[in-house]
Design a protein around this motif. Structure first.
Motif, PDB file in Angstrom:
ATOM      1  N   ASN A   4      11.914 -17.324  32.892  1.00  0.00           N
ATOM      2  CA  ASN A   4      13.070 -17.933  33.567  1.00  0.00           C
ATOM      3  C   ASN A   4      14.369 -17.601  32.846  1.00  0.00           C
ATOM      4  N   PHE A   8      17.462 -15.821  34.561  1.00  0.00           N
ATOM      5  CA  PHE A   8      18.809 -16.381  34.598  1.00  0.00           C
ATOM      6  C   PHE A   8      19.837 -15.417  34.011  1.00  0.00           C
ATOM      7  N   GLN A  57      10.190 -20.993  45.268  1.00  0.00           N
ATOM      8  CA  GLN A  57      10.806 -22.017  44.426  1.00  0.00           C
ATOM      9  C   GLN A  57      11.221 -21.470  43.054  1.00  0.00           C
ATOM     10  N   SER A  58      11.938 -20.337  43.095  1.00  0.00           N
ATOM     11  CA  SER A  58      12.414 -19.701  41.871  1.00  0.00           C
ATOM     12  C   SER A  58      13.919 -19.919  41.743  1.00  0.00           C
ATOM     13  N   TRP A  59      14.307 -20.802  40.832  1.00  0.00           N
ATOM     14  CA  TRP A  59      15.723 -21.132  40.678  1.00  0.00           C
ATOM     15  C   TRP A  59      16.600 -19.947  40.285  1.00  0.00           C
ATOM     16  N   ILE A  62      17.132 -18.168  43.562  1.00  0.00           N
ATOM     17  CA  ILE A  62      17.902 -18.991  44.501  1.00  0.00           C
ATOM     18  C   ILE A  62      19.379 -19.026  44.097  1.00  0.00           C
ATOM     19  N   LEU A  63      19.658 -19.406  42.860  1.00  0.00           N
ATOM     20  CA  LEU A  63      21.052 -19.566  42.435  1.00  0.00           C
ATOM     21  C   LEU A  63      21.816 -18.255  42.423  1.00  0.00           C
TER      22      LEU A  63
END
Length: 83
Positions: A4, A8, A57-59, A62-63
């Motif tokens: 993650n 990010f 459901q991978s932030w 998504i972001l």
């Protein structure tokens, strides 16, 4: 470093890369050299990545794609407005 964190960092770098284009078009009030077809296709691809990110459901996905879609949409809107 977990996956993650890598996601990010990648998301931040690729998303921030659109800011110079947004700022340049805004400052010059000219989007003459911006390809409308490229931004339309790119925006569609980003929208699909966003949907994919929601499904898995991978932030990071998504972001980053939400912000990138907003920035690309701003460039598209300025392309229509400023030509």
């Amino acid at each position: 470093m977990n996956t993650n964190t890598i996601g990010f960092v990648a998301a931040i770098l690729t998303t921030v890369s659109f800011l110079p284009q947004v700022l340049k078009v805004w400052q010059t009030r000219s989007a003459r050299d911006v390809s409308l077809s490229m931004y339309l296709l790119f925006s569609l691809g980003v929208a699909l990545w966003l949907i994919y990110g929601v499904f898995i459901q991978s932030w990071p996905i998504i972001l980053s794609n939400l912000i990138t879609l907003i920035l690309a949409s701003i460039v598209l809107a300025m392309k229509v407005k400023f030509g």
